[in-house]
Design a protein around this motif. Structure first.
Motif, PDB file in Angstrom:
ATOM      1  N   GLY A  14     -24.696 -27.283 -10.841  1.00 27.96           N
ATOM      2  CA  GLY A  14     -23.410 -27.264 -11.526  1.00 27.96           C
ATOM      3  C   GLY A  14     -22.416 -26.313 -10.881  1.00 27.96           C
ATOM      4  N   CYS A  20       0.135 -30.886  -8.268  1.00 27.47           N
ATOM      5  CA  CYS A  20      -0.571 -29.939  -9.125  1.00 27.47           C
ATOM      6  C   CYS A  20      -2.029 -30.372  -9.130  1.00 27.47           C
ATOM      7  N   ALA A  21      -2.890 -29.614  -8.486  1.00 26.69           N
ATOM      8  CA  ALA A  21      -4.297 -30.022  -8.435  1.00 26.69           C
ATOM      9  C   ALA A  21      -4.996 -29.616  -9.721  1.00 26.69           C
ATOM     10  N   LEU A  22      -5.840 -30.520 -10.208  1.00 25.79           N
ATOM     11  CA  LEU A  22      -6.491 -30.307 -11.497  1.00 25.79           C
ATOM     12  C   LEU A  22      -8.005 -30.231 -11.308  1.00 25.79           C
ATOM     13  N   ARG A  49     -31.230 -34.886  -9.504  1.00 23.62           N
ATOM     14  CA  ARG A  49     -31.198 -33.569  -8.872  1.00 23.62           C
ATOM     15  C   ARG A  49     -32.557 -33.310  -8.243  1.00 23.62           C
ATOM     16  N   PHE A  56     -11.508 -30.098 -13.552  1.00 26.42           N
ATOM     17  CA  PHE A  56     -11.954 -30.352 -14.916  1.00 26.42           C
ATOM     18  C   PHE A  56     -13.193 -29.539 -15.267  1.00 26.42           C
ATOM     19  N   PRO A  64       1.297 -38.216 -11.440  1.00 23.26           N
ATOM     20  CA  PRO A  64       0.490 -37.083 -10.997  1.00 23.26           C
ATOM     21  C   PRO A  64       0.461 -36.898  -9.487  1.00 23.26           C
ATOM     22  N   ARG A 104     -11.776 -28.673  -3.153  1.00 19.37           N
ATOM     23  CA  ARG A 104     -11.048 -29.926  -3.002  1.00 19.37           C
ATOM     24  C   ARG A 104      -9.627 -29.784  -3.553  1.00 19.37           C
ATOM     25  N   ALA A 105      -9.515 -29.080  -4.678  1.00 18.22           N
ATOM     26  CA  ALA A 105      -8.190 -28.886  -5.261  1.00 18.22           C
ATOM     27  C   ALA A 105      -7.336 -27.984  -4.376  1.00 18.22           C
ATOM     28  N   TRP A 126     -16.376 -33.883 -11.278  1.00 18.30           N
ATOM     29  CA  TRP A 126     -15.857 -35.208 -10.914  1.00 18.30           C
ATOM     30  C   TRP A 126     -15.679 -35.356  -9.411  1.00 18.30           C
ATOM     31  N   LEU A 127     -16.732 -35.035  -8.696  1.00 13.36           N
ATOM     32  CA  LEU A 127     -16.709 -35.277  -7.255  1.00 13.36           C
ATOM     33  C   LEU A 127     -16.926 -36.759  -7.018  1.00 13.36           C
ATOM     34  N   LEU A 128     -16.432 -37.240  -5.890  1.00 12.41           N
ATOM     35  CA  LEU A 128     -16.641 -38.650  -5.577  1.00 12.41           C
ATOM     36  C   LEU A 128     -18.076 -38.816  -5.079  1.00 12.41           C
ATOM     37  N   ALA A 137      -0.306 -31.845 -15.459  1.00 11.27           N
ATOM     38  CA  ALA A 137      -0.805 -32.610 -14.314  1.00 11.27           C
ATOM     39  C   ALA A 137      -0.105 -33.952 -14.194  1.00 11.27           C
ATOM     40  N   VAL A 159      -0.806 -36.604 -16.367  1.00 10.50           N
ATOM     41  CA  VAL A 159      -1.653 -37.692 -16.848  1.00 10.50           C
ATOM     42  C   VAL A 159      -0.863 -38.538 -17.836  1.00 10.50           C
ATOM     43  N   LEU A 213     -12.424 -39.482 -12.873  1.00 15.42           N
ATOM     44  CA  LEU A 213     -12.573 -39.499 -11.420  1.00 15.42           C
ATOM     45  C   LEU A 213     -11.269 -39.980 -10.780  1.00 15.42           C
ATOM     46  N   ARG A 271      -5.868 -38.798  -8.412  1.00 16.33           N
ATOM     47  CA  ARG A 271      -4.401 -38.864  -8.462  1.00 16.33           C
ATOM     48  C   ARG A 271      -3.782 -37.480  -8.359  1.00 16.33           C
ATOM     49  N   THR A 272      -4.356 -36.500  -9.024  1.00 20.71           N
ATOM     50  CA  THR A 272      -3.763 -35.165  -8.916  1.00 20.71           C
ATOM     51  C   THR A 272      -3.891 -34.646  -7.487  1.00 20.71           C
ATOM     52  N   LEU A 273      -4.816 -35.212  -6.723  1.00 20.27           N
ATOM     53  CA  LEU A 273      -4.945 -34.786  -5.330  1.00 20.27           C
ATOM     54  C   LEU A 273      -3.978 -35.544  -4.432  1.00 20.27           C
TER      55      LEU A 273
END
Lengths: 265, 405
Positions: free
Chosen positions: A133, A74-76, B403, A78, A69, A143-144, A82-84, A47, A49, B297, B302-304
């Motif tokens: 989840g 290259c979309a990663l 939640r 995890f 990156p 998103r990726a 890790w959504l905003l 990626a 990093v 995050l 960054r990867t996006l």
């Protein structure tokens, strides 16, 4: 086409690589290994990093090893999505697109398409904090995928999910790969997962790739007792290989055979 | 329902007491007062019996104790029977609601016991009780609730002088002072210089905070110590240091003066002094806020395809915005409040805090207090405004998101 040439990087005690590996376009590679084998580090190196030097990382023939990156495409994804948290689902999916000069109409169309593809259209306006989840991980995937990456990197994407969501999303990953045929690298420690989603497999131990190749081939001919055990097979050759102390079998996390049996060089 | 026998017995008892009071050779109460009191006491007794009904004998004891305290305080000590009657009705009515009972006690304490300081004691006491009550109601442990109560009590004591000052002046005096051109001028200087100082601090402090959190960790402690330095130094020291470097007579000061950029005794000098003393607060708040933004995050962004400055602007800053705003508030407040450094380095043009001091020297507390109050009110207003602004900003990242089903 993804190609690694003697990729290497030291982290204090731990050394990642040298790893040489190649993955043809549209293949789904599963990197399998016990925890601490460096598989997530390998993914981070892909990626961007951190920079892996010496060694080369070629993507479609271009050396991208020195790129940050954001320029690798290259979309990663995890373990955690890790959504905003301050953006709703559709804006999260659109995040990568909003960084590029893509017209609003096209952006919206692509987001809609992806939400539909992953079956989360009804969540378009939901906040990430409200998602389960499995839902959140689907959004992370969408998103990726939205940025149309050259390479999709999945870092144990299913390990934090409950059993049912995991099975569901596992099937989903396979289906997505068949529809979109993205070159994918998927890291996991779960051999069931590896066997159900991968075309190719690379087995890592102590920062090195012990064996890699098409899944069926590796399953048929595991290179060493460790690979056999890790894949849940029995080691038929009998006895030890030359230069192999089999310490890895006791959980030392290191392979002492100097030449990894990877075929990718 | 209350058993008829208990009801009759109690009513009879209460009536008997009042009969005895009325039949004493030299009656303490006149007949009408005694009758009204009888009615009130019957009501109170009925409320007490209702408590008994719920099977809480301990609370009945408390009820009686409270009644006696009110009686001793108002009738025996202060001889204010009518107030007693009024309060005891309220008391009996609110006893079963802990929140209201607490507020009632605070009211009695403030307006009867601390009478000259009624407003300024009632407000903190009432707030304290509401917060403690809610904490206790939420099932917090006794330790936490007690810590909250004690801590809030001390905080209330801190609040006391300001609240007390607030009720000292009539709005008329305030308006009269606010109408004076030199006061307006000074307040304007204070507010505009503090805002400018905050803007400058924001523009270089927030990126610096981000760099310190995300950048190379080596040397970070050194920079942090540097950031803390103005907090550690007594403010007159800052003023003297500035004067030595930039004041009249120093080479740099003379040079700037000749170029028309003199700082000492100018508006720009005020801003400079404020930037120096207030920036650390902004930087430290911003650092804490940025530390709360998970690196993954940012990696994901960054990867996006997000460039580092886009990561800063679209991920880190929004998620840290509440903490940064807190820093802005602290920084601004510190800048408005700065006195020592400004007094020495740039006493002219006159700013609010310097004017308060000057007026105090000339005319004592009564001359300077209205100006101080104006400053206080303006600061409070800005503070409240900014606190509301916080709610509009995105919440920081939290690892355990709420939640809801």
């Amino acid at each position: 086409m993804l190609e690694l040439r003697k990729l290497q990087r030291c982290f204090g005690e731990f050394t990642l690589g040298p790893i040489s590996l190649s993955l043809p376009v549209r293949r789904y590679l599963v990197v399998l290994g016990p925890s601490g084998s460096g598989k997530s580090l390998l993914l981070s190196a892909l990626a961007g990093v951190f920079r892996a030097e010496p060694g080369h990382l070629l993507l479609d023939g271009h050396d991208v090893g020195g790129l940050p990156p954001e320029r690798r495409n290259c979309a990663l994804v995890f373990q955690d999505p890790w959504l905003l948290p301050h953006l709703d689902v559709s804006r999260n999916v659109a995040f990568g697109l909003s960084l590029r000069a893509i017209p609003k109409g096209e952006r919206e169309a692509r987001v809609r398409e992806l939400l539909e593809l992953l079956g989360i259209t009804r969540l378009a306006k939901a906040r990430p904090a409200r998602l389960s989840g499995g839902e959140a991980q689907r959004v992370a995937l969408a998103r990726a995928l939205a940025v149309r990456p050259r390479l999709l990197l999945l870092d144990e994407p299913l390990s934090r999910l409950d059993h049912n969501s995991r099975l569901e999303l596992r099937a989903e990953l396979r289906r997505l790969h068949q529809t979109l045929s993205l070159t994918t690298v998927h890291v996991t420690h779960d051999r069931e997962e590896a066997r159900s989603v991968g075309d190719d497999v690379a087995i890592m131990l102590g920062g090195r790739v012990v064996q890699s190749g098409p899944l069926s081939l590796v399953m048929e001919r595991p290179a060493c007792p460790f690979v056999a055990r890790f894949l849940g097979l029995s080691w038929r050759e009998g006895g030890a290989l030359p230069g192999c102390s089999q310490k890895c079998m006791e959980g030392s996390g290191l392979c002492d055979r100097m030449e990894p049996t990877g075929e990718g060089d | 329902m209350i058993p008829r026998r208990t009801l009759l017995l109690t009513a009879g008892g209460v009536a008997l007491v009042h009969l005895v009071i009325g039949l004493v050779p030299e009656p303490v109460l006149s007949l009408p007062t005694n009758l009204v009191m009888l009615a009130v006491n019957l009501y109170v007794a009925w409320c007490g019996l209702l408590l008994l009904q719920t099977g809480e004998r301990r609370r009945l004891g408390l009820f009686v104790a409270g009644y006696l305290v009110l009686f001793l305080l108002l009738v025996a000590l202060l001889q204010r029977e009518s107030l007693f009657l009024l309060l005891v009705i309220v008391y009996a009515s609110v006893f079963r609601n802990g929140l209201l009972l607490g507020l009632f006690s605070a009211f009695v304490l403030s307006y009867v016991v601390f009478q000259p300081y009624a407003f300024e004691t009632f407000v903190p006491l009432a707030l304290l009780w509401i917060l403690v009550w809610r904490s206790a109601r939420a099932g917090t442990s006794l330790f936490v609730s007690a810590s909250l109560a004690v801590g809030l009590f001390v905080l209330g004591l801190i609040l006391l002088p300001f609240l007390h000052m607030l009720v000292q002046e009539t709005p008329q005096t305030l308006l009269q002072f606010a109408g004076r051109p030199e006061v307006r001028q000074a307040l304007l200087v204070s507010l505009s210089s503090a805002s400018l100082a905050t803007l400058i601090a924001f523009l270089f402090g927030v990126p610096l905070a981000y760099a310190l959190v995300r950048g190379e960790p080596r040397g970070r402690s050194l920079v942090e110590a540097l950031v803390d330095l103005p907090i550690l130094l007594p403010k007159p020291v800052v003023g003297i240091a500035l004067l030595t470097l930039l004041g009249p007579g120093s080479p740099l000061g003379e040079m700037l003066e000749r170029a028309g950029l003199g700082l000492a005794g100018r508006f720009a000098g005020i801003v400079l002094a404020q930037v120096i003393v207030s920036t650390p607060f902004l930087i430290k708040s911003a650092m804490t806020a940025f530390e709360g933004v998970p690196e993954q995050l940012e990696t994901a962004a960054r990867t996006l395809g997000a460039r580092p400055w886009q990561v800063f602007g679209r991920v880190a800053l929004p998620l840290a915005s509440r903490g940064v705003l807190t820093g802005v508030i602290l920084c601004w407040a510190r800048a408005v409040g700065e006195f020592g450094a400004i007094m020495l380095f740039a006493p002219h043009p006159l700013s609010g805090s310097v004017m308060v001091y000057n007026e105090f020297l000339k005319g004592g507390v009564s001359e300077s207090r209205p100006i101080a109050m104006l400053l206080l009110l303006i600061c409070l207003w800005v503070f409240v405004l900014m606190q509301f602004g916080r709610a509009l900003l995105p919440a920081p990242f939290s690892r355990a998101p709420l939640r809801r089903a």
